[in-house]
Design an enzyme around this catalytic site. Structure first.
Site, PDB file in Angstrom:
ATOM      1  N   CYS A 139     -14.399 -57.132   4.898  1.00  0.00           N
ATOM      2  CA  CYS A 139     -15.702 -56.306   5.713  1.00  0.00           C
ATOM      3  C   CYS A 139     -15.295 -56.712   7.243  1.00  0.00           C
ATOM      4  O   CYS A 139     -15.303 -57.712   7.436  1.00  0.00           O
ATOM      5  CB  CYS A 139     -16.952 -57.092   5.036  1.00  0.00           C
ATOM      6  SG  CYS A 139     -17.288 -56.361   3.367  1.00  0.00           S
ATOM      7  N   THR A 205     -13.388 -51.199   4.335  1.00  0.00           N
ATOM      8  CA  THR A 205     -14.139 -50.212   5.397  1.00  0.00           C
ATOM      9  C   THR A 205     -13.503 -50.256   6.821  1.00  0.00           C
ATOM     10  O   THR A 205     -12.950 -51.287   7.184  1.00  0.00           O
ATOM     11  CB  THR A 205     -15.738 -50.294   5.700  1.00  0.00           C
ATOM     12  OG1 THR A 205     -16.009 -51.742   6.016  1.00  0.00           O
ATOM     13  CG2 THR A 205     -16.320 -50.060   4.432  1.00  0.00           C
ATOM     14  N   CYS A 347      -7.487 -11.012   2.251  1.00  0.00           N
ATOM     15  CA  CYS A 347      -7.913 -11.395   3.571  1.00  0.00           C
ATOM     16  C   CYS A 347      -9.428 -10.720   3.965  1.00  0.00           C
ATOM     17  O   CYS A 347      -9.536  -9.412   3.573  1.00  0.00           O
ATOM     18  CB  CYS A 347      -6.990 -10.751   4.442  1.00  0.00           C
ATOM     19  SG  CYS A 347      -7.328 -10.828   6.129  1.00  0.00           S
ATOM     20  N   CYS A 350     -11.574 -12.047   9.171  1.00  0.00           N
ATOM     21  CA  CYS A 350     -12.293 -13.125  10.123  1.00  0.00           C
ATOM     22  C   CYS A 350     -11.437 -13.435  11.510  1.00  0.00           C
ATOM     23  O   CYS A 350     -11.958 -13.712  12.453  1.00  0.00           O
ATOM     24  CB  CYS A 350     -12.516 -14.406   9.648  1.00  0.00           C
ATOM     25  SG  CYS A 350     -11.161 -15.283   9.108  1.00  0.00           S
ATOM     26  N   CYS A 353      -7.221 -17.118  11.936  1.00  0.00           N
ATOM     27  CA  CYS A 353      -5.692 -17.391  11.813  1.00  0.00           C
ATOM     28  C   CYS A 353      -5.206 -16.903  13.215  1.00  0.00           C
ATOM     29  O   CYS A 353      -4.288 -17.610  13.731  1.00  0.00           O
ATOM     30  CB  CYS A 353      -4.887 -16.642  10.570  1.00  0.00           C
ATOM     31  SG  CYS A 353      -5.172 -15.173  10.646  1.00  0.00           S
ATOM     32  N   CYS A 357      -3.294 -19.377  15.671  1.00  0.00           N
ATOM     33  CA  CYS A 357      -2.009 -19.254  16.120  1.00  0.00           C
ATOM     34  C   CYS A 357      -1.675 -18.752  17.739  1.00  0.00           C
ATOM     35  O   CYS A 357      -0.873 -19.136  18.203  1.00  0.00           O
ATOM     36  CB  CYS A 357      -1.392 -18.331  15.170  1.00  0.00           C
ATOM     37  SG  CYS A 357       0.461 -18.376  15.386  1.00  0.00           S
ATOM     38  N   CYS A 380       6.946 -17.256  13.691  1.00  0.00           N
ATOM     39  CA  CYS A 380       6.454 -18.343  12.937  1.00  0.00           C
ATOM     40  C   CYS A 380       7.290 -19.415  12.888  1.00  0.00           C
ATOM     41  O   CYS A 380       8.372 -19.210  12.424  1.00  0.00           O
ATOM     42  CB  CYS A 380       5.938 -17.598  11.449  1.00  0.00           C
ATOM     43  SG  CYS A 380       5.501 -18.826  10.532  1.00  0.00           S
ATOM     44  N   CYS A 386      -2.446 -21.895  10.299  1.00  0.00           N
ATOM     45  CA  CYS A 386      -3.327 -20.611   9.807  1.00  0.00           C
ATOM     46  C   CYS A 386      -3.611 -20.832   8.196  1.00  0.00           C
ATOM     47  O   CYS A 386      -4.924 -20.751   8.091  1.00  0.00           O
ATOM     48  CB  CYS A 386      -2.527 -19.301   9.798  1.00  0.00           C
ATOM     49  SG  CYS A 386      -0.864 -19.447   8.908  1.00  0.00           S
ATOM     50  N   CYS A 390      -7.711 -20.758   7.114  1.00  0.00           N
ATOM     51  CA  CYS A 390      -8.298 -19.558   6.742  1.00  0.00           C
ATOM     52  C   CYS A 390      -9.449 -19.993   5.594  1.00  0.00           C
ATOM     53  O   CYS A 390      -9.272 -20.719   4.852  1.00  0.00           O
ATOM     54  CB  CYS A 390      -7.138 -18.773   5.831  1.00  0.00           C
ATOM     55  SG  CYS A 390      -7.650 -17.632   4.946  1.00  0.00           S
TER      56      CYS A 390
HETATM   57  C1  LIG Z   1     -22.952 -50.453   2.326  1.00  0.00           C
HETATM   58  C2  LIG Z   1     -21.658 -50.891   1.993  1.00  0.00           C
HETATM   59  C3  LIG Z   1     -21.462 -52.146   1.548  1.00  0.00           C
HETATM   60  C4  LIG Z   1     -20.235 -52.926   1.465  1.00  0.00           C
HETATM   61  N1  LIG Z   1     -20.190 -54.158   0.998  1.00  0.00           N
HETATM   62  C5  LIG Z   1     -19.086 -54.468   0.593  1.00  0.00           C
HETATM   63  C6  LIG Z   1     -18.719 -55.903   0.053  1.00  0.00           C
HETATM   64  O1  LIG Z   1     -20.013 -56.780   0.039  1.00  0.00           O
HETATM   65  N2  LIG Z   1     -17.810 -56.305  -0.217  1.00  0.00           N
HETATM   66  C7  LIG Z   1     -16.588 -55.665  -0.403  1.00  0.00           C
HETATM   67  O2  LIG Z   1     -15.472 -56.014  -0.652  1.00  0.00           O
HETATM   68  N3  LIG Z   1     -16.609 -54.403   0.261  1.00  0.00           N
HETATM   69  C8  LIG Z   1     -17.763 -53.642   0.428  1.00  0.00           C
HETATM   70  N4  LIG Z   1     -17.892 -52.455   0.964  1.00  0.00           N
HETATM   71  C9  LIG Z   1     -16.713 -51.579   1.009  1.00  0.00           C
HETATM   72  C10 LIG Z   1     -16.573 -50.909  -0.547  1.00  0.00           C
HETATM   73  O3  LIG Z   1     -16.522 -51.871  -1.368  1.00  0.00           O
HETATM   74  C11 LIG Z   1     -15.201 -49.715  -0.373  1.00  0.00           C
HETATM   75  O4  LIG Z   1     -14.144 -50.768  -0.139  1.00  0.00           O
HETATM   76  C12 LIG Z   1     -15.402 -48.870   0.951  1.00  0.00           C
HETATM   77  O5  LIG Z   1     -16.798 -48.411   0.876  1.00  0.00           O
HETATM   78  C13 LIG Z   1     -14.373 -47.622   0.637  1.00  0.00           C
HETATM   79  O6  LIG Z   1     -14.762 -47.169  -0.649  1.00  0.00           O
HETATM   80  P1  LIG Z   1     -15.576 -45.580  -0.497  1.00  0.00           P
HETATM   81  O7  LIG Z   1     -14.754 -44.652   0.380  1.00  0.00           O
HETATM   82  O8  LIG Z   1     -15.425 -45.246  -2.010  1.00  0.00           O
HETATM   83  O9  LIG Z   1     -16.791 -45.884  -0.428  1.00  0.00           O
HETATM   84  C14 LIG Z   1     -19.256 -51.965   1.330  1.00  0.00           C
HETATM   85  C15 LIG Z   1     -19.439 -50.511   1.347  1.00  0.00           C
HETATM   86  C16 LIG Z   1     -20.707 -49.941   1.646  1.00  0.00           C
HETATM   87  C17 LIG Z   1     -20.616 -48.519   2.272  1.00  0.00           C
HETATM   88  S1  SF4 Z   2       2.493 -21.238  10.149  1.00  0.00           S
HETATM   89 FE1  SF4 Z   2       3.214 -19.546  11.508  1.00  0.00          FE
HETATM   90  S2  SF4 Z   2       1.723 -17.942  11.603  1.00  0.00           S
HETATM   91 FE2  SF4 Z   2       0.761 -19.691  10.688  1.00  0.00          FE
HETATM   92  S3  SF4 Z   2      -0.156 -20.678  12.513  1.00  0.00           S
HETATM   93 FE3  SF4 Z   2       1.799 -21.692  12.257  1.00  0.00          FE
HETATM   94  S4  SF4 Z   2       3.323 -20.324  13.528  1.00  0.00           S
HETATM   95 FE4  SF4 Z   2       1.617 -19.285  13.422  1.00  0.00          FE
HETATM   96  S1  SF4 Z   3      -7.893 -16.655   8.389  1.00  0.00           S
HETATM   97 FE1  SF4 Z   3      -7.576 -15.775   6.097  1.00  0.00          FE
HETATM   98  S2  SF4 Z   3      -9.301 -14.166   5.863  1.00  0.00           S
HETATM   99 FE2  SF4 Z   3      -9.194 -14.760   8.189  1.00  0.00          FE
HETATM  100  S3  SF4 Z   3      -8.031 -13.052   8.975  1.00  0.00           S
HETATM  101 FE3  SF4 Z   3      -6.520 -14.831   8.631  1.00  0.00          FE
HETATM  102  S4  SF4 Z   3      -5.758 -14.310   6.586  1.00  0.00           S
HETATM  103 FE4  SF4 Z   3      -7.459 -13.113   6.702  1.00  0.00          FE
END
Ligand SMILES: Cc1cc2nc3c(=O)[nH]c(=O)nc-3n(C[C@H](O)[C@H](O)[C@H](O)COP(=O)(O)O)c2cc1C
Ligand code: SF4
Ligand code: SF4
Ligand SMILES: Cc1cc2nc3c(=O)[nH]c(=O)nc-3n(C[C@H](O)[C@H](O)[C@H](O)COP(=O)(O)OP(=O)(O)OC[C@H]3O[C@@H](n4cnc5c(N)ncnc54)[C@H](O)[C@@H]3O)c2cc1C
Ligand code: SF4
Lengths: 438, 445
Positions: A139, A205, A347, A350, A353, A357, A380, A386, A390
């Site tokens: 922690c 965390t 496609c 939109c 991409c 690019c 490319c 892209c 997308c």
């Molecule tokens: C509110 C909160 C309290 C936590 N308290 C503890 C604790 O007391 N002991 C511990 O080892 N980890 C604690 N953690 C960390 C979690 O166990 C875990 O390692 C962390 O949240 C990452 O996992 P997650 O992404 O699934 O949440 C806490 C996390 C949260 C959100």
């Molecule tokens: S993969 Fe190719 S086409 Fe797609 S963003 Fe990159 S350079 Fe542009």
């Molecule tokens: S991002 Fe995907 S859906 Fe949008 S124009 Fe490019 S290929 Fe088409």
């Protein structure tokens, strides 16, 4: 339905999904309901030493980052370890374990950094019949100011020392929970291993400020006008956690050390990814805090469905399977060439991409009058941007077969060759430039 | 209340007060902040967005939606109003299904567009509720412009000209400004006097004087020539004040739908408004739908639209047709009126079945009669009197792209001028663009 049974450092559970030590596992009421919902195991909310428990703030303790539609992407917290008396927690642990002998129950601990404190608490935990202990060296807030949590986890020598005390004073398996708030995650993992840890779990965390209140000019969550850094978790931290798990899994010094994967596990797929990178099981906190205990049911059905499709009979077939594929950049094949291809039928025009690019990549997408978007192979570089932007997932990467000419470079695709032998690399034997005089 | 839906003839008070108010509430109420944020999150922020191209006033839709999504609806409103000063009304009355939303890329992926109209209303309502007018006038010029007509075209032109620093006088024939926003649009699209509130808000820019009950060409008021003598330029936005005639025996027994709607829009108490038990509306456009629907909402037992061509050819959009059918309006297609007869206890409209041939629409010998207490015609509006020197094209004032007419220093836009669909948003675009051209002209002099 595939067999999801898991054996992690000798601790058995019906599936590899454990709840991480956090609010979901703070008391008997929660843990019983979690088991009923299907969780394979829990790591009980971190216990402190005997005596008056810590106190939490009575204002908001969580901050949040949202995606579209207020979907929770990340939560940060300034909560401390359990604020309930030690004896109450121990009594409840014993009672739950008695009623759910088939589920894993590990107890998380954080006591001051002296052997006497650890010697005092370990027998009390053993007496509950819990399956193991997890040392909370993670922690990053509050407790760290008192020389515990990540204050220990950031000093490999302390990790090794405390782990050794624990191993010397209990027969229970010992999991060391690592903090990601460190530059090289392999160092604390190696220290845990030297101290005799049965496994490491990660990540705890990440130090963070999620947002700033722009009326009060203070970080959120705000307590009486002030804020402090907290620990970040949830889907947003998964990429960081995956990399740290992989680093430990593939490092010479720690290879084979069991890992419990934590950090943003939200779906069966996240769990499978952690396991593929070397985690023997996973722990979950934010997904349960966001959606409730029931999410485990999707994790169970999803993982088992995936294993059935792949013809796998045991989760051990997933564990570590992707580790050999994690390598250093210098070993990537520089003669591997792909080109983006847009599926015109799907496609929706939109233009995202194109904007991506054209404005920020390689000007490799053409837009014609009727908004047809096509990739210019001669421009490319296959960066994948892209594909990433997308909204309907209609762009794929085509691999150029060996011998085909890449219109961008005019060169035919050749055999595997990486940077170590590349003529542009000053430290390669094939270097084509002039080396600076010795 | 002694009358009911079944009372014969044309009578008021067919419904209970509760029914009247329930029938005439806002058809598409304003989104809540939560609904707006969910809806805004669906926008992809398209490049060179197709929705924007489809908007006659070219509002930067992805930008304003992003501004809503990031919690700044007033900035969104400014984006909208900078292009379309009647963005509030347009958000309520635009047939978005054939404009911006029809071209939203989400139609392609899910058949459900981003709710652009509703989001536009959310933004503009937020700003207007705060009572803010986000634009200020440029330094005063010594130029003045006369605008004829206080409808969407005239208001948009006047606002833009005033913003540029010119003095503007609007002359309008009616007793209230707003044009068809005030007298034509269906009441459930813009309830609670939104039209007049919007005009009041628009005039906050300053520099605009509105003269009501002044009709160009009417003896005692003045002519375009008079206006040209007094002002540096004239903009004509007088809409279409006439209606097409049926040219049938008994046509005097029918009422123009636009008159019925105007009366409805100005009524303070809908219970006093007489409506027929059986109503027949002749036509197939937006006006026909609005008249038939509102007749039904006023308590007519039956309300029937009769259109001479097929349903697919109706000028009213599919969305509007659905709305009519959802209000239990009956729709008869391929039938053209031949006569209206006064009969014992009411009227009968006689129709001939039609078919479309290569040579056009043909009436067949097959006829039928519909009983009616009230008959409305909605077969198109026509231009009122205009100065002889003004060139027309297809019954409307001929203009070039910037709204210049054949007369020097005279511009025109909106329904009275050629080009574009007859829609509020098109009128706004034309008024705005003509104003820009007038400004260029005045400053270039
Ligand atoms: C509110 C909160 C309290 C936590 N308290 C503890 C604790 O007391 N002991 C511990 O080892 N980890 C604690 N953690 C960390 C979690 O166990 C875990 O390692 C962390 O949240 C990452 O996992 P997650 O992404 O699934 O949440 C806490 C996390 C949260 C959100
Ligand atoms: S993969 Fe190719 S086409 Fe797609 S963003 Fe990159 S350079 Fe542009
Ligand atoms: S991002 Fe995907 S859906 Fe949008 S124009 Fe490019 S290929 Fe088409
Ligand atoms: C029943 C009905 C429903 C409609 N519903 C919709 C809808 O839902 N959505 C939509 O987009 N469009 C709708 N329309 C069309 C839309 O209302 C018009 O396209 C729009 O109002 C045109 O604006 P304008 O400024 O050109 O003319 P108008 O709104 O007609 O304004 C013209 C103004 O000029 C004044 N005027 C006329 N002659 C003179 C004169 N000689 N001297 C001085 N003043 C004069 C009039 O009093 C009036 O105020 C509807 C139209 C009707 C008739
Ligand atoms: S087309 Fe639709 S998704 Fe794209 S910018 Fe416009 S509203 Fe947004």
């Amino acid at each position: 339905m595939a067999d999801l049974r898991s054996d992690f450092v000798g601790i058995k559970s019906p599936n590899p999904f454990w709840l991480a030590s956090a609010p979901p596992t703070d008391k008997e009421y929660n843990v019983r309901r979690a088991y009923e919902a299907g969780w394979g195991g829990v790591v009980w909310k971190t216990l402190g030493s005997e005596g008056p428990p810590v106190v939490n703030v009575s204002g908001p303790r969580y901050g949040v980052i949202y995606g579209a539609d207020r979907r929770v992407l990340g939560i940060n917290n300034i909560e401390l370890i359990t604020d309930r008396p030690l004896e109450v927690n121990l009594r409840e642990i014993k009672s739950v374990k008695r009623d759910y002998p088939d589920r894993a129950l590990v107890v998380s601990l954080m006591v001051p950094c002296d052997e006497a404190s650890w010697k005092a608490i370990l027998p009390l935990v053993e007496e509950t019949s819990a399956d193991g202990v997890e040392l909370n060296f993670g922690c990053p807030h509050g407790m760290a100011e008192r020389g515990m949590g990540s204050a220990v986890g950031q000093v490999p020598e302390y990790i090794e020392m405390v782990t050794r005390w624990v191993k010397q004073n209990t027969r229970m398996p010992c999991i060391v929970k690592l903090t990601p708030n460190i530059s090289d995650i392999r160092k604390p993992a190696e220290a845990a291993k030297r101290g005799g840890a049965d496994a490491v779990s990660l990540i705890n965390t990440i130090n963070s400020i999620t947002s700033v209140n722009l009326d009060e000019f203070a970080p959120e969550p705000m307590i009486d006008g002030m804020g402090t850094h907290g620990g970040y978790c949830g889907p947003a931290v998964k990429p960081i956690a995956l990399n740290m798990v992989a680093e430990i899994a593939r490092s010479e010094a720690t290879r084979g050390l069991p890992i419990s994967g934590i950090g943003g596990v939200t779906t069966w797929r996240d769990a499978a990814e952690f396991m593929a990178l070397g985690a023997g099981n996973v722990q979950v906190c934010t997904a349960a805090m966001t959606y409730g205990f029931k999410v485990v049911q999707e994790m169970i059905s999803g993982l088992s469905d995936y294993m059935d499709r792949k013809g796998m009979v045991s989760t051990s077939e997933i564990v570590g399977r992707a580790v050999p594929k994690v390598t250093d950049w210098q070993h990537l094949n520089l003669n591997y060439v792909t080109k983006a291809v847009i599926n015109q039928d799907d496609c929706i025009k939109c233009g995202r991409c194109f904007a991506a690019c054209e404005d920020t990549s390689h000007q490799a997408i053409a837009m014609d009058e009727d908004r047809t978007f096509t990739v210019k192979d001669e421009e490319c570089v296959a960066c994948n941007l892209c594909v990433d932007v997308c909204p309907v997932d209609c762009i794929t990467m085509r691999e150029l077969p060996k011998g085909e000419t890449d219109p961008r470079t005019g060169r035919a695709v050749g055999d595997y060759a990486n940077w170590t032998t590349h003529p542009n690399n000053p430290s390669s034997a094939n270097f084509c430039g002039v080396r600076p005089a010795e | 209340m002694t009358n009911s839906q079944l009372t014969p003839g044309v009578v008021p008070g067919r419904l209970s007060p509760q029914e009247y108010s329930a029938n005439f509430v806002d058809v598409a109420p304003r989104l809540s902040a939560h609904e707006a944020s969910v809806a805004a999150d669906r926008c992809y922020f398209c490049h060179d967005a197709p929705c924007m191209t489809a908007c006659p006033t070219s509002i930067d839709i992805p930008l304003f939606i992003r501004q809503i999504a990031t919690g700044t609806p007033e900035a969104a409103a400014k984006t909208i109003l900078g292009q379309n000063i009647l963005g509030g009304m347009c958000a309520r009355v635009c047939p978005t299904e054939t404009l911006c939303e029809g071209d939203c890329v989400r139609m392609e992926s899910e058949g459900k567009p981003v709710e652009i109209g509703a989001l536009q209303r959310f933004a503009t309502d937020t700003l207007m509720a705060a009572g803010r007018h986000p634009f200020t006038r440029a330094a005063r010029t010594d130029k003045s412009v006369a605008v004829v007509g206080a409808g969407p075209a005239g208001l948009a032109a006047a606002h833009r000209l005033a913003m540029k620093g010119h003095e503007v006088t609007i002359y309008d024939a009616r007793l209230k400004p707003g044009g068809l926003n005030e007298f034509g649009i269906a009441s459930y699209k813009a309830p609670e006097n939104f039209a007049s509130a919007e005009v009041e808000w628009l005039l906050q820019i300053g520099g605009i004087t509105v003269v009501q009950n002044w009709q160009v060409g009417r003896v005692g008021d003045g002519t375009v020539t008079d206006l040209l003598a007094e002002y540096d330029a004239v903009f004509l936005g007088m809409g279409l004040s006439g209606v097409n005639a049926l040219n049938l025996p008994g046509e005097e027994l029918a009422t123009p739908a636009t008159d019925f709607i105007a009366e409805l829009r100005q009524s303070d108490d809908l219970a006093t408004l007489p409506i027929g038990r059986k109503v027949v509306v002749i036509g197939g456009g937006m006006t026909a739908v609005d008249a038939a629907v509102q007749a039904k909402l006023l308590g007519a037992e039956t309300s029937t639209i009769v259109y001479r061509r097929s349903q697919g050819e109706m000028p009213a959009s599919e969305h509007e047709q659905d709305h009519a059918l959802g209000c239990n309006v009956r729709l008869i297609c391929n039938a053209a009126p031949v006569a209206i007869h006064a009969v014992e206890g009411g009227l009968e409209v006689e129709f001939a079945r039609t078919e479309t041939t290569g040579a056009g629409l043909r009436k067949l010998d097959d006829t039928f009669r519909l009983k009616a207490d009230q008959v409305f015609t909605a077969i198109g509006q026509t231009l009122g009197a205009t100065p002889e020197e003004l060139k027309l094209a297809g019954g409307k004032i001929a203009v070039d792209g910037a709204g210049r007419t054949s007369l020097a220093r005279v511009w025109a836009g909106g329904d009275c001028a050629v080009g574009g669909e007859d829609l509020t948003v098109t009128a706004v675009a034309e008024g705005r663009d003509a104003a820009e051209d007038i400004h260029q002209f005045l400053m270039g002099e």
